[in-house]
Design a protein around this motif. Structure first.
Motif, PDB file in Angstrom:
ATOM      1  N   THR A   1      44.999 -18.209  82.171  1.00 24.50           N
ATOM      2  CA  THR A   1      45.198 -16.772  82.013  1.00 24.50           C
ATOM      3  C   THR A   1      44.656 -16.378  80.647  1.00 24.50           C
ATOM      4  N   ALA A   2      43.566 -15.636  80.628  1.00 21.25           N
ATOM      5  CA  ALA A   2      42.943 -15.252  79.370  1.00 21.25           C
ATOM      6  C   ALA A   2      43.774 -14.190  78.674  1.00 21.25           C
ATOM      7  N   PRO A   3      43.992 -14.329  77.363  1.00 26.83           N
ATOM      8  CA  PRO A   3      44.745 -13.307  76.634  1.00 26.83           C
ATOM      9  C   PRO A   3      43.944 -12.014  76.565  1.00 26.83           C
ATOM     10  N   PRO A   4      44.608 -10.905  76.405  1.00 26.24           N
ATOM     11  CA  PRO A   4      43.895  -9.635  76.397  1.00 26.24           C
ATOM     12  C   PRO A   4      42.991  -9.476  75.187  1.00 26.24           C
ATOM     13  N   ASP A   5      43.325 -10.098  74.073  1.00 26.95           N
ATOM     14  CA  ASP A   5      42.541  -9.962  72.857  1.00 26.95           C
ATOM     15  C   ASP A   5      42.200 -11.345  72.317  1.00 26.95           C
ATOM     16  N   PRO A   6      41.006 -11.524  71.719  1.00 30.65           N
ATOM     17  CA  PRO A   6      40.650 -12.824  71.155  1.00 30.65           C
ATOM     18  C   PRO A   6      41.392 -13.075  69.856  1.00 30.65           C
ATOM     19  N   PRO A   7      41.677 -14.318  69.529  1.00 31.63           N
ATOM     20  CA  PRO A   7      42.303 -14.628  68.242  1.00 31.63           C
ATOM     21  C   PRO A   7      41.312 -14.395  67.111  1.00 31.63           C
ATOM     22  N   PRO A   8      41.774 -14.396  65.850  1.00 31.75           N
ATOM     23  CA  PRO A   8      40.869 -14.126  64.729  1.00 31.75           C
ATOM     24  C   PRO A   8      39.802 -15.196  64.543  1.00 31.75           C
ATOM     25  N   ILE A   9      40.051 -16.407  65.041  1.00 33.49           N
ATOM     26  CA  ILE A   9      39.047 -17.474  64.992  1.00 33.49           C
ATOM     27  C   ILE A   9      38.782 -17.910  66.426  1.00 33.49           C
ATOM     28  N   THR A  10      37.535 -17.836  66.858  1.00 32.19           N
ATOM     29  CA  THR A  10      37.179 -18.240  68.212  1.00 32.19           C
ATOM     30  C   THR A  10      36.012 -19.212  68.156  1.00 32.19           C
ATOM     31  N   GLY A  11      35.892 -20.027  69.184  1.00 35.48           N
ATOM     32  CA  GLY A  11      34.810 -21.009  69.224  1.00 35.48           C
ATOM     33  C   GLY A  11      34.390 -21.326  70.637  1.00 35.48           C
ATOM     34  N   ALA A  12      33.212 -21.848  70.775  1.00 35.54           N
ATOM     35  CA  ALA A  12      32.675 -22.263  72.072  1.00 35.54           C
ATOM     36  C   ALA A  12      31.685 -23.387  71.830  1.00 35.54           C
TER      37      ALA A  12
END
Length: 557
Positions: free
Chosen positions: A396-407
């Motif tokens: 379940t994807a959160p509605p907003d991204p966290p302050p640090i994101t990665g891929a």
């Protein structure tokens, strides 16, 4: 925001086989300076990014992947937010630095994993409130492009400074210069230019320093070095450190990690992004050249001190405090070996939030194609990159991204060169003879390496070359890591596609080999001869990095 740092030494016994130079004969006879593993952790809210840099010629996926899986739990973060980079020293132990990558020797596999675990643990333990600022500019008289029609004589550098209580408590320097001051005749273990700059910056600023190698595929000290001895290493390191310190004197641009995350629609190019002074003075033009603001440090050159590396001592400028609630647990199905054939049970592809993907099948070699067939006369279609594995997304994807994101994409398939003829070594020997008549040391070295590349080109003709591409967003700062040796112009190409400040780091998460720009394939340089990927492959890697960062074609996120 909280920032921590740790470092651990790597012990290299006498008699160790050293990597980096094909022309080197003999094993190590001693140690000039200690090899180290550094770790920096940056956390905000429930997010944490951990970046480890090791003084090794290369790190392969059989090392980077298990380290990310191992640290994800202890650091309370996700594997795609854990990076392992190599400085690419050419005076460190051989760890699989060959076109297409190789297996990490067992004795180094476990030692680096243990050192990385310790360094990251110390970084976590010393995390303390700090501000992160970014500083960019040019380094003169240290490194320059070693190939191309109009090679530049300086290099852009990025410094990330951790500040607390009004002073700098640590810096991360991204220096896009091959650490090859010491030559193939050197048999002493050394971190070379990266380690020397690290020590010199630490001595000048009185704080911890981590130095990573940026887009150094076609950049080295060759245009400026006077010899390849330890005294020249110290001279160039002092020049670089003085200019790095000068860049950190102004306040810099603050990187804000909003504790209340914004939605994807809000992450667009903002007026504040215009306050960032790019290290590139002009975008890429039709001629693929750049104009440089001739910035030069006015600081005097001082002596260099030697750092002491104890037994895994933490680095800190403030007492650690408890962190927030741990983020989402790492994916338990993350693979540990990307050298085996990919399968649906072993996902190799991690995507940013909201970026679905359709897996593509692995290419099937043409059994009727000879390994060195001549280049076809018909125009080739633009090469296509392919990724393997299923998207690794939370249920379940959160509605907003966290302050640090990665891929991260563990296996980006790039077009290979099995159908290309190997270079004409006879013609290159003639060029070397002519260069020696001129007496120009730079021309001679360029011709020597071009011939070496031609003689080794057959070893770089591999099937299905695969690249590791990593991307992390710290607020509006974008970090991109390529598991290979990217050309310097690729960072500028990324910067034109991505809003906000951006840094490209090489030798991260794996090792494929050289990633020349499409224009470089007409130069006949060493890097092109030994590259395992076909013309246009590096541009496909840039496209993948832009996709992982979630940048729309209009330039917004």
């Amino acid at each position: 925001m909280r920032i921590g740092h740790g470092q651990v030494c790597l012990q290299v016994p006498v008699g160790t086989r050293l990597g980096g130079y094909a022309a080197r004969t003999g094993a190590s006879t001693g140690t000039l300076d200690q090899l180290e593993v550094h770790a920096v952790t940056i956390s905000a809210g429930n997010s944490r990014f951990a970046w480890l840099v090791a003084d090794l010629p290369a790190v392969n996926t059989d090392l980077a992947e298990p380290l990310a899986a191992r640290l994800a739990g202890s650091l309370r973060t996700r594997p795609e937010l854990i990076w392992l980079s190599a400085t690419h020293t050419h005076s460190g132990p051989e760890t699989g630095c060959r076109p297409g990558g190789g297996r990490t020797p067992p004795e180094w596999h476990e030692q680096v994993l243990t050192a990385g675990d310790l360094a990251a643990g110390h970084a976590l333990a010393t995390e303390a409130p700090a501000e992160l600022t970014i500083h960019t500019g040019l380094i003169n008289d240290v490194g320059g492009q070693r190939s191309g029609a109009l090679p530049r004589k300086n290099v852009p550098v990025t410094v990330l400074a951790a500040r607390a209580h009004g002073r700098i408590c640590g810096v991360v320097v991204v220096l896009p210069v091959h650490p090859t001051v010491l030559g193939a005749d050197n048999l002493l273990v050394s971190a070379d230019l990266t380690g020397a700059v690290r020590r010199a910056v630490t001595a000048r600023l009185g704080c911890w320093a981590m130095v990573a190698t940026g887009a150094a595929g076609d950049v080295s000290t060759r245009p400026h070095r006077r010899n390849q001895q330890p005294d020249e290493l110290a001279r160039l390191a002092c020049l670089a450190a003085d200019q790095v310190v000068a860049l950190t004197t102004p306040p810099g641009r603050a990187i804000t990690l909003d504790p209340a995350p914004r939605g994807p629609a809000d992450l667009r190019r903002s007026p504040a992004a215009g306050n960032f002074e790019s290290k590139w003075s002009a975008p890429i033009g039709p001629g693929r050249h750049f104009a440089d603001p001739h910035r030069r440090s006015s600081m005097p050159v001082s002596g260099q001190t030697t750092s002491r590396c104890g037994s895994a001592q933490p680095s800190s400028t403030a007492a650690p405090e408890p962190t927030g609630q741990p983020p989402t647990a790492p994916n338990p199905e993350h693979p540990t070996d990307t050298h085996r054939p990919p399968s649906a049970a072993a996902p190799h592809h991690t995507l940013p939030l909201g970026q679905p993907d359709v897996p593509r099948r692995s290419p099937t070699p043409n059994p009727g194609q000879p390994p060195n067939a001549a280049r076809p006369t018909q125009p080739r279609q633009p090469p296509q990159a392919r990724t393997t594995g299923q998207p690794n997304q939370p249920s379940t994807a959160p509605p907003d991204p966290p302050p640090i994101t990665g891929a991260r994409t563990w296996s980006l398939y790039l077009p290979g060169r099995l159908d290309e003829p190997t270079p004409d070594a006879t013609a290159l020997r003639q060029q070397l003879t002519e260069a020696r008549r001129t007496g120009n040391a730079v021309a001679v070295r360029t011709a020597e390496t071009a011939l070496q590349g031609a003689e080794l080109a057959a070893s770089a003709r591999i099937r299905e070359p695969r690249l590791v591409v990593s991307a992390v967003r710290l607020g509006d700062l974008s970090l991109v890591g390529f598991g290979g040796e990217p050309y310097l112009a690729l960072e500028a190409a990324l910067a034109t596609e991505v809003p906000g400040p951006l840094v490209l780091i090489g030798y991260t998460g794996g090792y494929l080999g050289y990633l020349p720009t499409a224009a470089a394939y007409r130069t006949g340089a060493y890097e092109v001869h030994i590259s395992p990927v076909a013309e246009g492959a590096a541009e496909l890697a840039v496209r993948e990095a832009v996709r992982l960062l979630g940048v729309s074609p209009e330039g917004g996120r």
